[in-house]
Enzyme design. Structure first.
Site, PDB file in Angstrom:
ATOM      1  N   ARG A   2     -10.052   7.652  14.167  1.00 20.89           N
ATOM      2  CA  ARG A   2      -9.302   8.344  13.112  1.00 20.89           C
ATOM      3  C   ARG A   2     -10.168   9.352  12.355  1.00 20.89           C
ATOM      4  NH1 ARG A   2      -8.642   7.575   7.686  1.00 20.89           N
ATOM      5  NH2 ARG A   2      -9.780   5.610   7.680  1.00 20.89           N
TER       6      ARG A   2
ATOM      7  N   TRP B 244      -8.252   0.997  -2.669  1.00 15.16           N
ATOM      8  CA  TRP B 244      -9.692   1.161  -2.432  1.00 15.16           C
ATOM      9  C   TRP B 244     -10.061   2.508  -1.825  1.00 15.16           C
ATOM     10  CZ3 TRP B 244     -13.045  -2.503  -4.171  1.00 15.16           C
ATOM     11  CH2 TRP B 244     -12.462  -3.724  -4.561  1.00 15.16           C
TER      12      TRP B 244
ATOM     13  N   GLU C   1     -14.966  16.270   4.581  1.00 17.72           N
ATOM     14  CA  GLU C   1     -15.562  15.038   5.120  1.00 17.72           C
ATOM     15  C   GLU C   1     -15.877  15.251   6.593  1.00 17.72           C
ATOM     16  OE1 GLU C   1     -13.244  11.532   4.076  1.00 17.72           O
ATOM     17  OE2 GLU C   1     -12.929  12.337   2.073  1.00 17.72           O
TER      18      GLU C   1
ATOM     19  N   HIS D  16     -16.804   2.018   9.431  1.00 18.40           N
ATOM     20  CA  HIS D  16     -17.284   3.112   8.571  1.00 18.40           C
ATOM     21  C   HIS D  16     -18.808   3.092   8.596  1.00 18.40           C
ATOM     22  CE1 HIS D  16     -17.841   5.795   5.202  1.00 18.40           C
ATOM     23  NE2 HIS D  16     -16.535   6.036   5.194  1.00 18.40           N
TER      24      HIS D  16
ATOM     25  N   GLY E 231       0.848  -1.195   0.000  1.00 14.66           N
ATOM     26  CA  GLY E 231       0.000   0.000   0.000  1.00 14.66           C
ATOM     27  C   GLY E 231       0.882   1.242   0.000  1.00 14.66           C
TER      28      GLY E 231
ATOM     29  N   GLN F 108     -11.276   5.946  -1.051  1.00 23.32           N
ATOM     30  CA  GLN F 108     -12.169   6.782  -1.859  1.00 23.32           C
ATOM     31  C   GLN F 108     -11.926   8.260  -1.617  1.00 23.32           C
ATOM     32  OE1 GLN F 108     -16.322   5.726  -1.614  1.00 23.32           O
ATOM     33  NE2 GLN F 108     -15.985   3.665  -2.358  1.00 23.32           N
ATOM     34  N   GLY F 109     -12.183   8.694  -0.359  1.00 21.49           N
ATOM     35  CA  GLY F 109     -12.252  10.123  -0.032  1.00 21.49           C
ATOM     36  C   GLY F 109     -11.072  10.913  -0.547  1.00 21.49           C
ATOM     37  N   GLY F 110      -9.870  10.610  -0.047  1.00 25.73           N
ATOM     38  CA  GLY F 110      -8.710  11.350  -0.510  1.00 25.73           C
ATOM     39  C   GLY F 110      -7.631  11.460   0.534  1.00 25.73           C
TER      40      GLY F 110
ATOM     41  N   ALA G 178       1.954   3.113   2.270  1.00 30.33           N
ATOM     42  CA  ALA G 178       2.989   3.163   3.311  1.00 30.33           C
ATOM     43  C   ALA G 178       4.202   2.324   2.902  1.00 30.33           C
ATOM     44  CB  ALA G 178       2.417   2.664   4.641  1.00 30.33           C
TER      45      ALA G 178
ATOM     46  N   SER H 124      -5.081  -2.098   0.439  1.00 21.34           N
ATOM     47  CA  SER H 124      -6.195  -1.219   0.858  1.00 21.34           C
ATOM     48  C   SER H 124      -6.118   0.142   0.195  1.00 21.34           C
ATOM     49  CB  SER H 124      -6.165  -0.993   2.369  1.00 21.34           C
ATOM     50  OG  SER H 124      -6.470  -2.145   3.053  1.00 21.34           O
TER      51      SER H 124
HETATM   52  C1  SIN Z   1     -14.185   7.635   2.889  1.00 21.95           C
HETATM   53  O1  SIN Z   1     -14.016   7.996   1.729  1.00 21.95           O
HETATM   54  O2  SIN Z   1     -15.249   7.789   3.492  1.00 21.95           O
HETATM   55  C2  SIN Z   1     -13.082   6.967   3.605  1.00 21.95           C
HETATM   56  C3  SIN Z   1     -12.076   7.956   3.961  1.00 21.95           C
HETATM   57  C4  SIN Z   1     -11.221   7.433   5.079  1.00 21.95           C
HETATM   58  O3  SIN Z   1     -11.461   6.370   5.602  1.00 21.95           O
HETATM   59  O4  SIN Z   1     -10.310   8.148   5.471  1.00 21.95           O
END
Ligand code: SIN
Length: 517
Positions: A380, A48, A131, A245, A15, A50-52, A17, A45
């Site tokens: 987190r 996968w 977010e 989540h 990943g 999404q957010g950024g 890291a 991971s």
């Molecule tokens: C998300 O896109 O909701 C996940 C972002 C994250 O886990 O930091």
């Protein structure tokens, strides 16, 4: 002696890291072997995500404050300072300059997305997303598929790097340890085991999604690095903080994530009666910290039967075309609201490390989700995991370089008995997940945690009996999962304080059938 290989730095995991550790070790002149179980980019991971990736926009102070608040004031301020101090420079160096990741922004003027853009007091030119629990828009993204747009160029870049050898479909089974120092790992590929001796080892094995029935992690997220480190005697911390989540689409058997960015743009959570409920749970409503939203969603699902994400307040198709595509692929009519529920997402704890990713064992490092840096505390903040992997990966990689491998006697793995009965691992995993789901999920009680410990101890005994005479990747993954499940559960049982992802329900009454029967 059996055949073996040597390398200056052995990185385990691919990943962001692990890739960052490999790159920074190579920049220091080390030759690097990167071993990964994954056979394709989707196996990590990071792909996968999404957010950024969050960066500092209006100076670091508000970003630090948001991380602390989301963690319920349990994040380590020194670690948070490191993250925030390094964030923009690391993103500029690796993601913008080296990989030329084309984050969403003002495409009419690419010059504003120059490498300088993030160094300015008020970076511009990017379409910063927002977010939950972020007090401002500070998230660099590409639609809601940021992970793959970073991960694929990063893998390609390292695949062309002279000093980095990538070995895919290669699992690490055991660390090679001598007198408190780590000298490499036993690697398995195509059923063959071979020691790889290294001047330093960096664990970057990701999360623990396989411990739960529903997770956003890729398959085979069995916590191998944490288990190997713990078996070698390394310290682990905060293992009880397993983050769920809140919005994973529950429409069919293949749950998929609906990014928090969707709520950041205005989507609302409604129960089966159509009632918006989050304002009753927290003043920030849908943008409350993730642990609070996840528990509220679960409560409302139990009370009313279903929770949906109402995307009508935003231009969902315009802003999240990739999620629209996912919904269509799974037959979800998003215009009617997307059915959602919580699923395991991220482990906030892990192998304890310092600000250079060093564990309590000499020459052993851990980075990314398998590490506990202290940045996340008990919960987190969204879009800080890619950032943490990037920052700590770079730091650990440069620290890990500069040592020569030492060839010593490696542990012999046993192959006395025939292969595993076909369904062995499958059946034990089913039992393990049931225990974790029933007793070590979103809400816990002291009694349930004790039940889980008893069930997991029995399971571990059975698995250990097999590993004494057999060696195989599925068996070692199962061993990792049982060890990590016990670490999570024991540390949860030792922590009486309900905080963040570790929520102790006040009612300690039994919860029905036993998970291990
Ligand atoms: C998300 O896109 O909701 C996940 C972002 C994250 O886990 O930091």
């Amino acid at each position: 002696m059996t055949e073996y290989s040597t390398t200056d730095v052995l990185v385990i995991g691919s990943g962001i890291a692990g890739l960052s550790a490999a790159l920074s070790a190579a920049r220091e002149g080390a030759d690097v072997t990167l071993a990964t179980k994954a056979t394709q980019p989707k196996g990590a991971s990071s792909w996968w995500a999404q957010g950024g990736i969050a960066v500092s926009c209006d100076g670091p102070d508000q970003f630090k404050q948001d991380i602390q608040s989301a963690s319920g004031d349990t994040a380590d301020p020194a670690a948070v300072q490191v993250l925030v101090d390094d964030a923009n420079a690391a993103v500029e160096d690796i993601l913008l300059d080296t990989l030329a990741v084309d984050f969403d922004g003002d495409r009419s003027d690419p010059a504003v997305k120059s490498t300088q853009a993030l160094s300015d007091d008020t970076p511009s030119g990017f379409d910063f997303g927002r977010e939950a629990a972020h007090s401002e828009s500070r998230i660099l993204h590409i639609d809601a598929s940021t992970g793959k747009h970073i991960h694929i160029p990063y893998l390609n870049y390292l695949a062309g790097h002279d000093a980095v050898k990538i070995r895919d479909d290669t699992a690490a089974l055991e660390l090679i340890r001598h007198e408190g120092r780590i000298h490499g790992a036993i690697l398995e590929q195509d059923g063959d085991f071979q020691p790889c001796y290294a001047g330093s080892v960096v664990l970057a094995t990701g999360g623990i999604g396989d411990l739960y029935p529903s997770s956003t992690n890729p398959d085979s997220s069995t916590g191998d690095g944490i288990a190997m480190a713990a078996l070698a005697g390394a310290e682990t911390t905060d293992m009880e903080y397993v983050q769920f989540h809140p919005t994973v689409c529950t429409a069919d058997d293949a749950p998929f994530l609906i990014s928090e960015a969707v709520r950041g743009e205005g989507a609302l959570l409604r129960n089966a009666d159509g009632v918006r409920f989050m304002p009753d749970y927290h003043e920030a409503a849908e943008l409350a910290p993730r642990d609070i939203v996840a528990r509220a969603v679960q409560t409302e699902r139990e009370a009313s039967g279903e929770v949906t994400l109402d995307v009508s307040p935003l231009d969902f198709a315009g802003e999240f075309p990739d999620l629209v595509g996912k919904c269509e692929e799974h037959g979800v009519d998003w215009q009617d609201g997307i059915p959602v529920g919580p699923a395991e997402h991220f482990l906030c704890g892990g192998v304890s490390v310092d600000d250079r990713g060093r564990t309590s064992l000499d020459r052993l490092y851990a980075v990314g989700e398998c590490a506990r840096t202290g940045v996340h505390g008990a919960n987190r903040l969204a879009s800080t995991s890619l950032l943490e992997g990037l920052v700590w990966g770079l730091r650990a990689g440069s620290d890990a370089a500069g040592r020569d491998p030492v060839v010593i006697e490696a542990p012999e793995l046993s192959e006395r008995d025939p292969a595993l009965p076909e369904n062995f691992a499958h059946e034990k995993f089913r039992r393990l997940r049931r225990v974790m789901d029933e007793y070590v999920g979103l809400e816990r009680t002291p009694e349930d945690l004790q039940r889980a410990i008893s069930a997991l101890r029995r399971l571990k005994g059975e698995v250990d009996a097999y590993t004494r005479t057999r060696t195989s990747r599925p068996l070692y993954e199962l061993r990792s999962a049982t060890i990590v499940a016990l670490l999570v559960t024991r540390q949860a049982a030792q922590n009486e304080q309900s905080v963040g992802c570790h929520y102790m329900a006040s009612d300690g009454s039994p919860t029905g059938s036993t998970a291990d029967d």
